[in-house]
Design an enzyme around this catalytic site. Structure first.
Site, PDB file in Angstrom:
ATOM      1  N   LYS A   1      48.860  38.639  31.549  1.00  0.00           N
ATOM      2  CA  LYS A   1      47.471  38.185  31.609  1.00  0.00           C
ATOM      3  C   LYS A   1      47.094  37.523  30.285  1.00  0.00           C
ATOM      4  O   LYS A   1      47.495  37.971  29.224  1.00  0.00           O
ATOM      5  CB  LYS A   1      46.526  39.354  31.877  1.00  0.00           C
ATOM      6  CG  LYS A   1      46.922  40.192  33.087  1.00  0.00           C
ATOM      7  CD  LYS A   1      46.829  39.399  34.373  1.00  0.00           C
ATOM      8  CE  LYS A   1      47.344  40.206  35.552  1.00  0.00           C
ATOM      9  NZ  LYS A   1      47.386  39.430  36.779  1.00  0.00           N
ATOM     10  N   GLY A   2      46.299  36.453  30.390  1.00  0.00           N
ATOM     11  CA  GLY A   2      45.863  35.775  29.174  1.00  0.00           C
ATOM     12  C   GLY A   2      46.934  34.865  28.596  1.00  0.00           C
ATOM     13  O   GLY A   2      46.931  34.562  27.419  1.00  0.00           O
TER      14      GLY A   2
ATOM     15  N   ARG B   1      37.192  31.699  40.602  1.00  0.00           N
ATOM     16  CA  ARG B   1      37.004  31.016  39.323  1.00  0.00           C
ATOM     17  C   ARG B   1      37.182  29.530  39.563  1.00  0.00           C
ATOM     18  O   ARG B   1      37.650  29.122  40.625  1.00  0.00           O
ATOM     19  CB  ARG B   1      37.984  31.537  38.268  1.00  0.00           C
ATOM     20  CG  ARG B   1      39.389  31.007  38.402  1.00  0.00           C
ATOM     21  CD  ARG B   1      40.381  31.744  37.545  1.00  0.00           C
ATOM     22  NE  ARG B   1      40.519  31.225  36.200  1.00  0.00           N
ATOM     23  CZ  ARG B   1      41.600  31.427  35.445  1.00  0.00           C
ATOM     24  NH1 ARG B   1      42.615  32.126  35.913  1.00  0.00           N
ATOM     25  NH2 ARG B   1      41.677  30.947  34.225  1.00  0.00           N
TER      26      ARG B   1
ATOM     27  N   LYS C   1      44.956  34.778  40.720  1.00  0.00           N
ATOM     28  CA  LYS C   1      44.629  34.229  39.394  1.00  0.00           C
ATOM     29  C   LYS C   1      43.124  34.034  39.200  1.00  0.00           C
ATOM     30  O   LYS C   1      42.691  33.170  38.447  1.00  0.00           O
ATOM     31  CB  LYS C   1      45.358  32.892  39.129  1.00  0.00           C
ATOM     32  CG  LYS C   1      46.855  32.912  39.304  1.00  0.00           C
ATOM     33  CD  LYS C   1      47.537  34.057  38.583  1.00  0.00           C
ATOM     34  CE  LYS C   1      47.541  33.947  37.075  1.00  0.00           C
ATOM     35  NZ  LYS C   1      48.140  35.148  36.435  1.00  0.00           N
ATOM     36  N   GLY C   2      42.339  34.855  39.888  1.00  0.00           N
ATOM     37  CA  GLY C   2      40.885  34.758  39.741  1.00  0.00           C
ATOM     38  C   GLY C   2      40.317  35.819  38.804  1.00  0.00           C
ATOM     39  O   GLY C   2      39.249  35.662  38.242  1.00  0.00           O
ATOM     40  N   GLY C   3      41.062  36.935  38.690  1.00  0.00           N
ATOM     41  CA  GLY C   3      40.577  38.066  37.903  1.00  0.00           C
ATOM     42  C   GLY C   3      40.553  39.351  38.720  1.00  0.00           C
ATOM     43  O   GLY C   3      39.845  40.295  38.407  1.00  0.00           O
TER      44      GLY C   3
END
Length: 267
Positions: A230-231, A105, A24-26
């Site tokens: 995502k998002g 993040r 979940k960091g990207g």
């Protein structure tokens, strides 16, 4: 090489670079963005070799990889490696020259994002607050809960630094990946030793999703946005809980900034 008449030229090679974290960091964004580069070939799925499938052996791992030419770099990503105790030693044993990418993040938002993802799959799990604290009135945070533990970056990093120098680990800011994807990806390309091909012209900001998308994907000329998962809109959390978590993470964050020589400004 490949047999005569084989569809794809090139050879399956072990990865020279691995996106090892964090969940979940990207990490998916970094993988999708970097694979636009002609000198990069990336495995689309997470092989989980250095945590769950190590017993299958390096040849099994190699067989999963895309074919590459001599000039191309093979990349894979499995975000759970960063928190897997054995992963640094195992990757080192494969190749001490492996380049490692860690997308980080703000640990508080990361934990909420992690919980939101789990909740979408298991709607009957306890509340975020219930899982976060062993004793809320005493402010005792439950560090055994994975969503909390992952964000203690300084702790996990120690295992990696026993095997790899900092110069071989590149930290991507998950926040800057959203606000300045071209800038962050420029640094990733420099770290991998490849030409800066991915620039501003590759991205557009998707207002609905709230993050940047690629104008063109690797395989087609169509715009490419990350999937439905995502998002997601995060669960609303009591501001007091967020404050307590900020206090909890602060010493870990400071130690992390000092170790990597980079201030991520999560305060």
């Amino acid at each position: 090489g490949s047999a005569p008449g084989a569809a794809r030229p090139g050879t399956k090679r072990l990865p020279r670079a691995i996106v090892v974290g964090v969940k979940k960091g990207g990490t998916r964004a970094v993988l999708e963005f970097i694979r636009v580069h002609p000198d990069v070939r990336a495995l689309g799925t997470e092989p989980h070799f250095f945590d769950r499938n190590y017993h299958r052996g390096l040849e099994w791992y190699r067989s999963l990889m895309p074919r590459t030419l001599d000039s191309q770099i093979t990349v894979e990503k499995t975000p759970s490696y960063f928190v897997t105790k054995e992963a640094p030693r195992r990757i080192f044993n494969m190749s001490r020259d492996t380049k490692l990418i860690v997308v980080v993040r703000n640990p508080v938002t990361r934990a909420i994002s992690d919980y939101t993802q789990t909740l979408s799959k298991k709607p009957d799990i306890p509340t975020f607050e219930g899982l976060t604290f062993r004793n809320r009135s005493l402010g005792l945070v439950d560090t055994s809960w994975n969503a909390i533990r992952i964000g203690m970056y300084a702790v996990h990093l120690e295992s990696w630094l026993q095997y790899f120098p900092l110069s071989q680990i590149h930290f991507v800011s998950g926040e800057k990946l959203i606000t300045d994807p071209a800038g962050e990806m420029g640094k990733v390309q420099d770290f991998l030793g490849i030409k800066r091909v991915i620039t501003d012209k590759h991205f557009y900001f998707n207002k609905t999703k709230g993050f940047p998308c690629l104008k063109k994907s690797e395989s087609s000329g169509l715009p490419r946005c990350l999937g439905k998962s995502k998002g997601r809109t995060h669960v609303q959390i009591d501001p007091e809980v967020i404050e307590q978590l900020r206090d909890f993470y602060r010493p870990y964050n400071i130690k992390f900034y000092e170790t990597v020589g980079q201030d991520f400004r999560w305060e």
